[in-house]
Scaffold this motif. Sequence first.
Motif, PDB file in Angstrom:
ATOM      1  N   ALA A  46       0.961  -1.158   0.005  1.00  0.00           N
ATOM      2  CA  ALA A  46       0.032   0.048  -0.072  1.00  0.00           C
ATOM      3  C   ALA A  46       0.928   1.146   0.093  1.00  0.00           C
ATOM      4  O   ALA A  46       1.986   1.300   0.655  1.00  0.00           O
ATOM      5  N   GLN A  47       0.486   2.396  -0.673  1.00  0.00           N
ATOM      6  CA  GLN A  47       1.062   3.459  -0.799  1.00  0.00           C
ATOM      7  C   GLN A  47       0.669   4.382   0.252  1.00  0.00           C
ATOM      8  O   GLN A  47      -0.423   5.025   0.445  1.00  0.00           O
ATOM      9  N   GLU A  48       1.413   4.470   1.433  1.00  0.00           N
ATOM     10  CA  GLU A  48       0.932   4.873   2.720  1.00  0.00           C
ATOM     11  C   GLU A  48       2.298   6.165   3.085  1.00  0.00           C
ATOM     12  O   GLU A  48       3.335   5.563   2.994  1.00  0.00           O
ATOM     13  N   PRO A  49       1.907   7.337   3.506  1.00  0.00           N
ATOM     14  CA  PRO A  49       3.068   8.066   3.760  1.00  0.00           C
ATOM     15  C   PRO A  49       3.832   7.384   5.252  1.00  0.00           C
ATOM     16  O   PRO A  49       3.241   7.186   6.072  1.00  0.00           O
ATOM     17  N   GLY A  50       5.164   7.426   5.062  1.00  0.00           N
ATOM     18  CA  GLY A  50       5.973   6.784   6.131  1.00  0.00           C
ATOM     19  C   GLY A  50       5.969   5.533   6.146  1.00  0.00           C
ATOM     20  O   GLY A  50       6.725   5.142   7.259  1.00  0.00           O
ATOM     21  N   LEU A  51       5.302   4.829   5.355  1.00  0.00           N
ATOM     22  CA  LEU A  51       5.322   3.481   5.326  1.00  0.00           C
ATOM     23  C   LEU A  51       6.838   2.876   4.936  1.00  0.00           C
ATOM     24  O   LEU A  51       7.449   3.162   3.528  1.00  0.00           O
ATOM     25  N   ALA A  52       7.664   2.320   5.572  1.00  0.00           N
ATOM     26  CA  ALA A  52       8.753   1.905   5.186  1.00  0.00           C
ATOM     27  C   ALA A  52       8.897   0.112   4.409  1.00  0.00           C
ATOM     28  O   ALA A  52       8.308  -0.667   5.061  1.00  0.00           O
ATOM     29  N   LEU A  53       9.342   0.144   3.357  1.00  0.00           N
ATOM     30  CA  LEU A  53       9.272  -1.046   2.650  1.00  0.00           C
ATOM     31  C   LEU A  53      10.409  -2.002   2.871  1.00  0.00           C
ATOM     32  O   LEU A  53      11.594  -1.607   3.388  1.00  0.00           O
TER      33      LEU A  53
END
Length: 116
Positions: A46-53
């Motif tokens: 999911a493209q979420e701000p602050g989400l670390a891949l």
Amino acid sequence: MAGGNAIRGSRVGAGPMGEAERGESAPRTIISYWCSNGHETRPSFAQEPGLALPETWDCPRCGFPAGQDRENPPAPPKVEPYKTHLAYVKERRSDADGEAILQEALSTLRERGLIQ
């Protein structure tokens, strides 16, 4: 007709499901990961701000770790062979230590009169 069951072949929740019933799906990002065997895995996130891949991902084909750099994938884990208890003891003690412990145990048994 057998039994007159009007809803035969249907189950709870059967029917078309679309965006209207589920809601809008989150925007997704697809990232490619490669393992040391050259397998490519493409999970979506999911493209979420602050989400670390994640930097690594387990390859579903071989189980090795996979990284985002195709030319330099992570090395496969080193598999240690099974060791017995005696092997671990030999790692900690030298032959001289083992001989000293054996002689001490034998002398204790001789003092008690359990062996000659």
